[in-house]
Scaffold this motif. Structure first.
Motif, PDB file in Angstrom:
ATOM      1  N   UNK A  56       0.827  -1.484  -0.053  1.00 33.60           N
ATOM      2  CA  UNK A  56       0.007  -0.108   0.214  1.00 33.60           C
ATOM      3  C   UNK A  56       0.652   1.280  -0.141  1.00 33.60           C
ATOM      4  N   UNK A  57       2.106   1.072   0.073  1.00 33.88           N
ATOM      5  CA  UNK A  57       3.306   2.384  -0.129  1.00 33.88           C
ATOM      6  C   UNK A  57       2.843   3.100   1.116  1.00 33.88           C
ATOM      7  N   UNK A  58       2.791   2.470   2.099  1.00 28.77           N
ATOM      8  CA  UNK A  58       2.747   3.012   3.668  1.00 28.77           C
ATOM      9  C   UNK A  58       4.301   2.907   4.010  1.00 28.77           C
ATOM     10  N   UNK A  59       4.883   1.674   3.675  1.00 25.44           N
ATOM     11  CA  UNK A  59       6.168   1.409   4.047  1.00 25.44           C
ATOM     12  C   UNK A  59       7.001   1.455   2.576  1.00 25.44           C
ATOM     13  N   UNK A  60       8.246   1.683   2.556  1.00 19.69           N
ATOM     14  CA  UNK A  60       9.153   1.675   1.354  1.00 19.69           C
ATOM     15  C   UNK A  60      10.480   0.657   1.885  1.00 19.69           C
ATOM     16  N   UNK A  61      10.663  -0.091   0.640  1.00 22.76           N
ATOM     17  CA  UNK A  61      11.669  -1.162   1.031  1.00 22.76           C
ATOM     18  C   UNK A  61      13.079  -0.450   1.211  1.00 22.76           C
ATOM     19  N   UNK A  62      13.382   0.540   0.600  1.00 23.85           N
ATOM     20  CA  UNK A  62      14.625   1.343   0.888  1.00 23.85           C
ATOM     21  C   UNK A  62      14.577   2.829   0.511  1.00 23.85           C
ATOM     22  N   UNK A  63      15.315   3.651   1.025  1.00 23.09           N
ATOM     23  CA  UNK A  63      15.261   5.133   0.746  1.00 23.09           C
ATOM     24  C   UNK A  63      16.888   5.372   0.195  1.00 23.09           C
ATOM     25  N   UNK A  64      16.999   5.866  -1.221  1.00 23.27           N
ATOM     26  CA  UNK A  64      18.096   6.249  -1.440  1.00 23.27           C
ATOM     27  C   UNK A  64      18.061   7.943  -1.935  1.00 23.27           C
ATOM     28  N   UNK A  65      18.840   8.407  -1.352  1.00 22.69           N
ATOM     29  CA  UNK A  65      18.826  10.011  -1.228  1.00 22.69           C
ATOM     30  C   UNK A  65      17.335  10.587  -0.852  1.00 22.69           C
ATOM     31  N   UNK A  66      16.914  11.088  -1.929  1.00 22.11           N
ATOM     32  CA  UNK A  66      15.243  11.678  -1.481  1.00 22.11           C
ATOM     33  C   UNK A  66      14.299  10.872  -2.149  1.00 22.11           C
ATOM     34  N   UNK A  67      14.637   9.625  -2.588  1.00 23.24           N
ATOM     35  CA  UNK A  67      13.598   8.565  -3.171  1.00 23.24           C
ATOM     36  C   UNK A  67      13.239   7.517  -2.250  1.00 23.24           C
ATOM     37  N   UNK A  68      12.028   7.499  -2.041  1.00 21.20           N
ATOM     38  CA  UNK A  68      11.531   6.104  -1.395  1.00 21.20           C
ATOM     39  C   UNK A  68      11.094   5.230  -2.583  1.00 21.20           C
ATOM     40  N   UNK A  69      11.877   3.887  -2.302  1.00 18.56           N
ATOM     41  CA  UNK A  69      11.647   2.843  -3.331  1.00 18.56           C
ATOM     42  C   UNK A  69      10.864   1.920  -2.736  1.00 18.56           C
ATOM     43  N   UNK A  70      10.003   1.643  -3.757  1.00 24.51           N
ATOM     44  CA  UNK A  70       8.900   0.647  -3.215  1.00 24.51           C
ATOM     45  C   UNK A  70       9.197  -0.778  -3.374  1.00 24.51           C
TER      46      UNK A  70
END
Length: 274
Positions: free
Chosen positions: A126-140
């Protein structure tokens, strides 16, 4: 379109970067396709195992491997198991190597299976959590599930004829990672624990959301395992053991995979990804 690029980046890491990082370090060593114990089988899909539990009339799967995996098709044939006879699928978490087989955009490896996953893990879908954050990007998460599924709470048990499967919330690798215990005897630890000849450790920090949280989860799992007097622990990437005490021997730390000359498992299979 931005979302798909982010998802593809996670897949790129899992299918291209991971093999390069792990090469020569003997970090992973899944069980060869075959029988583990009476009624429990496994298929090796590159660096991971999918597990199949035989019941009187059907099979129960723990995880589903990579997307469109030829290894799974070959393994099912080798074990003489019809994928249509897998009626229940329990996902430990939604990483590419564990849930790719039921990604809604790919060939569903277990088309007749009712899917279970953790209630907390659903937040990745549901894109409440993200698998990883790289710089300013939340990666699904690179997984999408379009068919119906059932969410499980911590310590919830599913009874299936003569079998019971208890879900244990063990966050840290992902925030909703579940470990499953079959009939109060066999632990399927997913990615919260890895093992070598010295015993069990926390999963490598490289892939964890929060290693400190993962370690806390392992102490929780250890207490439950000892209370239940479990007889076997089966990991997703590093084999199995009937020595439950040894399985939890080093769970206060994760191996330092960056150390010079690091090799985790003696005689581990080389070229897992070829």
């Amino acid at each position: 379109m931005i979302e798909e690029k982010h998802m593809n980046l996670i897949e790129f890491f899992g299918t291209t970067v991971k093999p390069k990082i792990t090469k020569g370090k003997n970090m992973l060593n899944p069980i060869p396709t075959g029988k583990i114990t009476e009624g429990v089988f496994c298929i090796r899909d590159k660096d991971v195992n999918v597990f199949l539990i035989k019941t009187k009339n059907y099979y129960i799967a723990i995880d589903s491997g990579y997307k469109n995996s030829e290894n799974l098709i070959k393994g099912l044939k080798e074990l003489n198991i019809d994928r249509n006879d897998v009626k229940y699928l329990f996902l430990t978490h939604l990483d590419l190597d564990h849930a790719g087989g039921v990604d809604g955009r790919c060939n569903n490896i277990f088309p007749n299976a009712k899917i279970f996953l953790g209630k907390e893990e659903e937040k990745y879908l549901k894109s409440i959590y993200f698998r990883k954050k790289v710089l300013f990007f939340n990666l699904k998460t690179p997984i999408k599930i379009f068919k119906d599924y059932t969410c499980l709470e911590d310590r919830e048990t599913v009874n299936l004829d003569e079998n019971s499967i208890e879900a244990i919330l063990t966050p840290g690798h992902t925030l909703g990672h579940l470990t499953y215990i079959l009939n109060d005897k066999i632990i399927f630890s997913g990615d919260c624990l890895i093992m070598n000849s010295e015993g069990g450790y926390s999963m490598y920090d490289l892939w964890n959301i929060d290693t400190a949280q993962n370690i806390r989860s392992l102490f929780k799992l250890k207490e439950i395992a000892f209370q239940k007097k479990c007889e076997m622990l089966i990991s997703s990437h590093t084999g199995f053991t009937a020595d439950i005490e040894k399985a939890f021997k080093h769970i206060d730390k994760a191996p330092d995979w960056k150390a010079k000359g690091f090799k985790f498992i003696e005689n581990a299979v080389e070229n897992l990804y070829e």
